[in-house]
Design an enzyme around this catalytic site. Sequence first.
Site, PDB file in Angstrom:
ATOM      1  N   ASN A   9      15.991  -4.104  76.662  1.00 14.86           N
ATOM      2  CA  ASN A   9      15.314  -5.217  76.029  1.00 14.86           C
ATOM      3  C   ASN A   9      15.450  -6.337  77.142  1.00 14.86           C
ATOM      4  O   ASN A   9      16.745  -6.868  77.144  1.00 14.86           O
ATOM      5  CB  ASN A   9      16.009  -5.584  74.710  1.00 14.86           C
ATOM      6  CG  ASN A   9      15.380  -6.613  74.037  1.00 14.86           C
ATOM      7  OD1 ASN A   9      15.283  -7.675  74.706  1.00 14.86           O
ATOM      8  ND2 ASN A   9      15.350  -6.636  72.739  1.00 14.86           N
ATOM      9  N   LYS A  12      17.336  -9.607  75.612  1.00 14.97           N
ATOM     10  CA  LYS A  12      18.782  -9.492  75.422  1.00 14.97           C
ATOM     11  C   LYS A  12      19.354  -9.536  76.728  1.00 14.97           C
ATOM     12  O   LYS A  12      20.497 -10.160  77.019  1.00 14.97           O
ATOM     13  CB  LYS A  12      19.207  -8.240  75.050  1.00 14.97           C
ATOM     14  CG  LYS A  12      19.168  -7.761  73.627  1.00 14.97           C
ATOM     15  CD  LYS A  12      19.728  -6.497  73.377  1.00 14.97           C
ATOM     16  CE  LYS A  12      19.220  -5.844  71.901  1.00 14.97           C
ATOM     17  NZ  LYS A  12      19.649  -4.565  71.731  1.00 14.97           N
ATOM     18  N   ASP A  69      23.916  -3.858  69.786  1.00 18.55           N
ATOM     19  CA  ASP A  69      23.167  -3.308  68.878  1.00 18.55           C
ATOM     20  C   ASP A  69      22.910  -4.522  67.856  1.00 18.55           C
ATOM     21  O   ASP A  69      23.989  -4.937  67.649  1.00 18.55           O
ATOM     22  CB  ASP A  69      23.377  -1.931  68.199  1.00 18.55           C
ATOM     23  CG  ASP A  69      22.145  -1.491  67.775  1.00 18.55           C
ATOM     24  OD1 ASP A  69      21.296  -1.002  68.263  1.00 18.55           O
ATOM     25  OD2 ASP A  69      22.087  -1.231  66.358  1.00 18.55           O
ATOM     26  N   SER A  70      21.743  -4.893  67.656  1.00 12.78           N
ATOM     27  CA  SER A  70      21.543  -6.092  66.815  1.00 12.78           C
ATOM     28  C   SER A  70      20.492  -6.151  65.861  1.00 12.78           C
ATOM     29  O   SER A  70      19.568  -5.101  66.216  1.00 12.78           O
ATOM     30  CB  SER A  70      21.577  -7.232  67.698  1.00 12.78           C
ATOM     31  OG  SER A  70      20.584  -7.104  68.984  1.00 12.78           O
ATOM     32  N   PHE A 152      13.137 -13.974  71.981  1.00 14.42           N
ATOM     33  CA  PHE A 152      12.322 -12.770  71.588  1.00 14.42           C
ATOM     34  C   PHE A 152      12.709 -12.427  70.088  1.00 14.42           C
ATOM     35  O   PHE A 152      13.097 -13.110  69.413  1.00 14.42           O
ATOM     36  CB  PHE A 152      13.272 -11.769  72.630  1.00 14.42           C
ATOM     37  CG  PHE A 152      14.450 -11.314  72.363  1.00 14.42           C
ATOM     38  CD1 PHE A 152      15.466 -12.055  73.020  1.00 14.42           C
ATOM     39  CD2 PHE A 152      14.671 -10.111  71.544  1.00 14.42           C
ATOM     40  CE1 PHE A 152      16.797 -11.637  72.438  1.00 14.42           C
ATOM     41  CE2 PHE A 152      16.095  -9.683  71.222  1.00 14.42           C
ATOM     42  CZ  PHE A 152      17.154 -10.457  71.535  1.00 14.42           C
ATOM     43  N   GLY A 153      12.039 -11.335  70.024  1.00 11.55           N
ATOM     44  CA  GLY A 153      12.286 -10.809  68.433  1.00 11.55           C
ATOM     45  C   GLY A 153      11.756 -11.790  67.242  1.00 11.55           C
ATOM     46  O   GLY A 153      10.703 -12.231  67.473  1.00 11.55           O
ATOM     47  N   TYR A 154      12.544 -12.033  66.389  1.00 11.52           N
ATOM     48  CA  TYR A 154      12.419 -12.456  65.378  1.00 11.52           C
ATOM     49  C   TYR A 154      12.497 -14.189  65.404  1.00 11.52           C
ATOM     50  O   TYR A 154      12.692 -14.899  64.422  1.00 11.52           O
ATOM     51  CB  TYR A 154      13.219 -12.007  64.008  1.00 11.52           C
ATOM     52  CG  TYR A 154      12.843 -10.522  63.850  1.00 11.52           C
ATOM     53  CD1 TYR A 154      11.968 -10.410  62.803  1.00 11.52           C
ATOM     54  CD2 TYR A 154      13.345  -9.482  64.489  1.00 11.52           C
ATOM     55  CE1 TYR A 154      11.553  -9.099  62.403  1.00 11.52           C
ATOM     56  CE2 TYR A 154      12.997  -8.372  64.097  1.00 11.52           C
ATOM     57  CZ  TYR A 154      12.006  -8.036  63.008  1.00 11.52           C
ATOM     58  OH  TYR A 154      11.806  -6.555  62.910  1.00 11.52           O
ATOM     59  N   ASP A 155      12.940 -14.456  66.665  1.00 16.33           N
ATOM     60  CA  ASP A 155      13.458 -16.128  66.867  1.00 16.33           C
ATOM     61  C   ASP A 155      12.409 -16.872  66.263  1.00 16.33           C
ATOM     62  O   ASP A 155      12.698 -17.999  65.847  1.00 16.33           O
ATOM     63  CB  ASP A 155      13.667 -16.210  68.545  1.00 16.33           C
ATOM     64  CG  ASP A 155      14.841 -15.661  68.936  1.00 16.33           C
ATOM     65  OD1 ASP A 155      15.800 -15.359  67.924  1.00 16.33           O
ATOM     66  OD2 ASP A 155      14.972 -15.511  70.112  1.00 16.33           O
ATOM     67  N   HIS A 180      24.564 -14.896  67.418  1.00 12.43           N
ATOM     68  CA  HIS A 180      25.149 -13.808  66.833  1.00 12.43           C
ATOM     69  C   HIS A 180      25.765 -12.996  68.241  1.00 12.43           C
ATOM     70  O   HIS A 180      26.760 -12.607  68.387  1.00 12.43           O
ATOM     71  CB  HIS A 180      24.306 -12.685  66.057  1.00 12.43           C
ATOM     72  CG  HIS A 180      22.737 -12.332  66.800  1.00 12.43           C
ATOM     73  ND1 HIS A 180      22.105 -13.455  66.777  1.00 12.43           N
ATOM     74  CD2 HIS A 180      22.291 -11.449  67.072  1.00 12.43           C
ATOM     75  CE1 HIS A 180      20.741 -12.974  67.568  1.00 12.43           C
ATOM     76  NE2 HIS A 180      20.951 -11.661  67.437  1.00 12.43           N
TER      77      HIS A 180
END
Length: 198
Positions: A9, A12, A69-70, A152-155, A180
């Site tokens: 990713n 990350k 892992d998140s 990225f992701g759900y940001d 996190h």
Amino acid sequence: MKAVIATKNKGKLKELQRLLADFGLEIISLDEFDEIGEIVEDGVTFYENAMKKAKTVAEKTGLLAIADDSGLEVDALGGRPGVYSARYAGEGASDEENYQKLLQEMKDVPKDKRGAQFRCVMVAYRPDGKWVTSEGICRGRITQSPRGDQGFGYDPVFVPEGDTRTMAQLSRDEKNKISHRGHALSKLKEEIWKIIDK
Ligand code: ITT
């Protein structure tokens, strides 16, 4: 000492490279090891998946491996999508497909019930089997619509506690301070010296 960041990713990877910059480790990306194929994340906890990624990469490269892992745990959804965050809208789903599915699923959830948290579990694993682990959490709430283009992701749909901006409207340094991943990594730094060669 060299360390491989065991993630595919890119979001990350950038955050972790920045967070580890002052740590005196020579950071190597997983891209440099074509021979490591897909690592199937079949664990039911963040810890199991982080351990599997770190152990596999350490054993295949012969180097210290750091894995993360998140995921996002939403209160109104009983903690989902959790470990399935990356493939919430299906295998190979884009970040946008994932957060749009989340917004759709939460369209009738009132503002005071939109609490959520990001969770990150990290594992640093040496090829000789020594390892350390840590965890970090960031509380916040889910917005009604996406905002921002950082991260990225759900940001774009997550507002961290104490702020009005989404995570995608924060600079990388601002995010790293409260995220996190940032919290998990500060704790990992307190532990990792136990397994690092001086
Ligand atoms: P690797 O396994 O190769 O590290 P991945 O994206 O599959 O990459 P995970 O299995 O840990 O990683 O899934 C993490 C997902 O959780 C990620 O794809 C995002 O959807 C979400 N996520 C994790 N950290 C995030 C963050 O800081 N901001 C927004 N979304 C995040």
